[in-house]
Design a protein around this motif. Structure first.
Motif, PDB file in Angstrom:
ATOM      1  N   GLY A 258       1.089  -1.112  -0.013  1.00 32.06           N
ATOM      2  CA  GLY A 258       0.264   0.321   0.216  1.00 32.06           C
ATOM      3  C   GLY A 258       0.862   1.581   0.192  1.00 32.06           C
ATOM      4  O   GLY A 258       0.417   2.350  -0.194  1.00 32.06           O
ATOM      5  N   ILE A 259       1.834   1.436   0.289  1.00 39.77           N
ATOM      6  CA  ILE A 259       2.989   1.952   0.165  1.00 39.77           C
ATOM      7  C   ILE A 259       2.444   3.110  -1.697  1.00 39.77           C
ATOM      8  O   ILE A 259       3.155   1.968  -2.549  1.00 39.77           O
ATOM      9  CB  ILE A 259       4.759   2.019   0.450  1.00 39.77           C
ATOM     10  N   ARG A 260       2.902   4.414  -1.497  1.00 37.61           N
ATOM     11  CA  ARG A 260       2.934   4.465  -2.923  1.00 37.61           C
ATOM     12  C   ARG A 260       4.568   4.844  -3.180  1.00 37.61           C
ATOM     13  O   ARG A 260       4.925   6.122  -2.263  1.00 37.61           O
ATOM     14  CB  ARG A 260       1.766   6.025  -3.153  1.00 37.61           C
ATOM     15  N   PHE A 261       4.645   4.329  -4.015  1.00 32.58           N
ATOM     16  CA  PHE A 261       5.984   4.839  -5.221  1.00 32.58           C
ATOM     17  C   PHE A 261       6.352   6.062  -6.252  1.00 32.58           C
ATOM     18  O   PHE A 261       5.962   6.205  -6.725  1.00 32.58           O
ATOM     19  CB  PHE A 261       7.538   3.494  -5.354  1.00 32.58           C
ATOM     20  N   VAL A 262       7.558   6.970  -5.490  1.00 35.31           N
ATOM     21  CA  VAL A 262       7.504   7.863  -6.483  1.00 35.31           C
ATOM     22  C   VAL A 262       9.011   8.245  -6.786  1.00 35.31           C
ATOM     23  O   VAL A 262       9.903   8.639  -5.660  1.00 35.31           O
ATOM     24  CB  VAL A 262       6.893   9.078  -5.191  1.00 35.31           C
ATOM     25  N   ALA A 263       9.143   8.003  -8.090  1.00 34.19           N
ATOM     26  CA  ALA A 263      10.527   8.652  -8.537  1.00 34.19           C
ATOM     27  C   ALA A 263      10.754   9.884  -8.310  1.00 34.19           C
ATOM     28  O   ALA A 263       9.835  11.029  -8.763  1.00 34.19           O
ATOM     29  CB  ALA A 263      10.449   8.002 -10.015  1.00 34.19           C
ATOM     30  N   PRO A 264      11.790  10.239  -7.896  1.00 31.87           N
ATOM     31  CA  PRO A 264      12.476  11.649  -8.221  1.00 31.87           C
ATOM     32  C   PRO A 264      12.616  12.094  -9.554  1.00 31.87           C
ATOM     33  O   PRO A 264      12.361  11.646 -10.715  1.00 31.87           O
ATOM     34  CB  PRO A 264      13.898  11.567  -7.673  1.00 31.87           C
ATOM     35  N   ASP A 265      11.573  13.992  -9.038  1.00 31.50           N
ATOM     36  CA  ASP A 265      11.590  14.042 -10.613  1.00 31.50           C
ATOM     37  C   ASP A 265      13.162  15.166 -10.334  1.00 31.50           C
ATOM     38  O   ASP A 265      14.144  15.502  -9.196  1.00 31.50           O
ATOM     39  CB  ASP A 265      10.556  15.089 -10.871  1.00 31.50           C
ATOM     40  N   ILE A 266      13.344  16.499 -11.236  1.00 27.32           N
ATOM     41  CA  ILE A 266      13.685  17.344 -11.142  1.00 27.32           C
ATOM     42  C   ILE A 266      14.304  18.393 -10.393  1.00 27.32           C
ATOM     43  O   ILE A 266      15.670  18.335  -9.141  1.00 27.32           O
ATOM     44  CB  ILE A 266      14.407  18.140 -12.420  1.00 27.32           C
ATOM     45  N   GLU A 267      13.137  18.750  -9.920  1.00 32.79           N
ATOM     46  CA  GLU A 267      12.787  19.270  -8.352  1.00 32.79           C
ATOM     47  C   GLU A 267      13.035  18.877  -6.973  1.00 32.79           C
ATOM     48  O   GLU A 267      13.402  18.757  -6.156  1.00 32.79           O
ATOM     49  CB  GLU A 267      11.539  19.521  -8.199  1.00 32.79           C
ATOM     50  N   GLN A 268      13.019  17.946  -6.914  1.00 32.08           N
ATOM     51  CA  GLN A 268      13.864  16.454  -5.968  1.00 32.08           C
ATOM     52  C   GLN A 268      14.904  16.721  -6.283  1.00 32.08           C
ATOM     53  O   GLN A 268      15.301  16.638  -5.011  1.00 32.08           O
ATOM     54  CB  GLN A 268      12.702  15.051  -5.470  1.00 32.08           C
ATOM     55  N   SER A 269      15.965  16.219  -6.939  1.00 32.71           N
ATOM     56  CA  SER A 269      17.349  16.398  -7.313  1.00 32.71           C
ATOM     57  C   SER A 269      17.855  17.518  -6.338  1.00 32.71           C
ATOM     58  O   SER A 269      19.076  17.304  -5.662  1.00 32.71           O
ATOM     59  CB  SER A 269      17.527  15.739  -8.100  1.00 32.71           C
ATOM     60  N   ARG A 270      17.225  18.993  -7.183  1.00 33.28           N
ATOM     61  CA  ARG A 270      17.850  19.991  -6.344  1.00 33.28           C
ATOM     62  C   ARG A 270      17.867  20.412  -4.915  1.00 33.28           C
ATOM     63  O   ARG A 270      18.485  20.603  -3.876  1.00 33.28           O
ATOM     64  CB  ARG A 270      16.758  21.359  -7.548  1.00 33.28           C
ATOM     65  N   ILE A 271      16.239  20.077  -4.500  1.00 34.93           N
ATOM     66  CA  ILE A 271      15.611  19.975  -2.891  1.00 34.93           C
ATOM     67  C   ILE A 271      17.120  19.136  -2.440  1.00 34.93           C
ATOM     68  O   ILE A 271      17.573  19.004  -1.388  1.00 34.93           O
ATOM     69  CB  ILE A 271      14.269  19.163  -3.164  1.00 34.93           C
ATOM     70  N   ALA A 272      16.969  17.806  -2.706  1.00 41.20           N
ATOM     71  CA  ALA A 272      17.999  17.134  -2.310  1.00 41.20           C
ATOM     72  C   ALA A 272      19.731  17.308  -2.205  1.00 41.20           C
ATOM     73  O   ALA A 272      19.809  16.935  -0.854  1.00 41.20           O
ATOM     74  CB  ALA A 272      18.008  15.609  -3.056  1.00 41.20           C
ATOM     75  N   VAL A 273      20.047  17.748  -2.886  1.00 40.77           N
ATOM     76  CA  VAL A 273      21.188  18.433  -3.445  1.00 40.77           C
ATOM     77  C   VAL A 273      21.457  18.661  -1.921  1.00 40.77           C
ATOM     78  O   VAL A 273      22.267  20.009  -0.989  1.00 40.77           O
ATOM     79  CB  VAL A 273      21.366  18.994  -4.800  1.00 40.77           C
ATOM     80  N   GLU A 274      20.960  20.280  -1.367  1.00 44.94           N
ATOM     81  CA  GLU A 274      19.974  21.611  -0.683  1.00 44.94           C
ATOM     82  C   GLU A 274      20.376  21.027   0.676  1.00 44.94           C
ATOM     83  O   GLU A 274      21.090  20.917   0.883  1.00 44.94           O
ATOM     84  CB  GLU A 274      18.818  22.477  -0.974  1.00 44.94           C
ATOM     85  N   ALA A 275      19.344  19.854   0.596  1.00 47.16           N
ATOM     86  CA  ALA A 275      19.787  19.277   1.593  1.00 47.16           C
ATOM     87  C   ALA A 275      20.922  18.695   2.496  1.00 47.16           C
ATOM     88  O   ALA A 275      20.794  19.087   3.631  1.00 47.16           O
ATOM     89  CB  ALA A 275      18.547  17.641   1.855  1.00 47.16           C
ATOM     90  N   ARG A 276      21.527  17.988   1.348  1.00 44.50           N
ATOM     91  CA  ARG A 276      22.700  17.090   1.699  1.00 44.50           C
ATOM     92  C   ARG A 276      23.695  18.806   2.021  1.00 44.50           C
ATOM     93  O   ARG A 276      24.868  18.268   2.263  1.00 44.50           O
ATOM     94  CB  ARG A 276      23.883  16.156  -0.042  1.00 44.50           C
ATOM     95  N   ILE A 277      24.087  19.347   1.393  1.00 47.69           N
ATOM     96  CA  ILE A 277      25.043  20.798   2.012  1.00 47.69           C
ATOM     97  C   ILE A 277      24.298  20.865   2.926  1.00 47.69           C
ATOM     98  O   ILE A 277      24.691  21.711   4.389  1.00 47.69           O
ATOM     99  CB  ILE A 277      24.629  22.135   0.336  1.00 47.69           C
ATOM    100  N   LYS A 278      22.748  21.867   2.913  1.00 48.70           N
ATOM    101  CA  LYS A 278      22.559  22.231   4.043  1.00 48.70           C
ATOM    102  C   LYS A 278      22.759  21.207   5.833  1.00 48.70           C
ATOM    103  O   LYS A 278      22.468  21.938   7.250  1.00 48.70           O
ATOM    104  CB  LYS A 278      20.896  22.457   4.276  1.00 48.70           C
ATOM    105  N   PHE A 279      22.336  19.592   5.635  1.00 51.22           N
ATOM    106  CA  PHE A 279      22.136  19.220   6.994  1.00 51.22           C
ATOM    107  C   PHE A 279      23.133  18.626   7.429  1.00 51.22           C
ATOM    108  O   PHE A 279      23.411  18.103   8.558  1.00 51.22           O
ATOM    109  CB  PHE A 279      20.250  18.233   6.844  1.00 51.22           C
TER     110      PHE A 279
END
Length: 124
Positions: A65-86
C-alpha cells in the motif's frame, strides 16, 4: 506521509521500535509514500541481511500500500540543497525532498532527521 528506510527495516527486522513503526504506518495507511531511492536502499538492506527471505520481503513491501515516487528534477535539486544544508546521506536527502515537494511529514526512526526544517514523526 513519507516513509523513511529506517521504518521498513525496523519492521522487517523486528527492531526495538517495530511496534511504534507498525502503529504509525497503520494510522496513516492511506497516505504513505516512499521515494524510489529509499525503496532501492531498503531492498539492498533486505538482500544483504535476509537473502533467503528477500523475494517474500520484497513482495510484501511492494504490495503493502505504499505509493512509490520516482524523483524528478525538482526533488533532485531539493536533495542537493539538503545534502549541503544538513548534511544527510543520499537516501535521507531524497526522503526529505519528497516530503518537501508533497508537503507532508517524514515518518522515521533516524535521529538525523531531527535537525531538519521540516515536520518529522519520530518516537519520543
Amino acid at each position: 506521509m513519507v516513509v523513511d528506510t529506517s521504518i521498513i527495516l525496523a519492521i522487517f527486522f523486528k527492531k526495538k521500535q517495530c511496534q511504534w513503526a507498525i502503529d504509525h504506518m497503520n494510522k496513516h495507511a492511506r497516505e504513505l509514500r516512499m521515494s524510489t531511492v529509499n525503496l532501492t536502499e531498503t531492498l539492498i538492506h533486505l538482500q544483504d541481511r535476509q537473502p533467503q527471505l528477500f523475494s517474500s520481503l520484497e513482495e510484501k513491501l511492494l504490495y503493502d500500500g505504499i505509493r512509490f515516487v520516482a524523483p524528478d528534477i525538482e526533488q533532485s535539486r531539493i536533495a542537493v540543497e539538503a545534502r549541503i544544508k544538513f548534511p544527510l546521506n543520499v537516501g535521507d536527502c531524497f526522503a526529505y525532498a519528497l516530503a518537501v515537494k508533497e508537503d507532508c511529514p517524514i515518518l522515521t526512526l533516524d535521529k538525523d532527521f531531527l535537525k531538519l526544517d521540516h515536520p518529522v514523526i519520530f518516537p519520543r
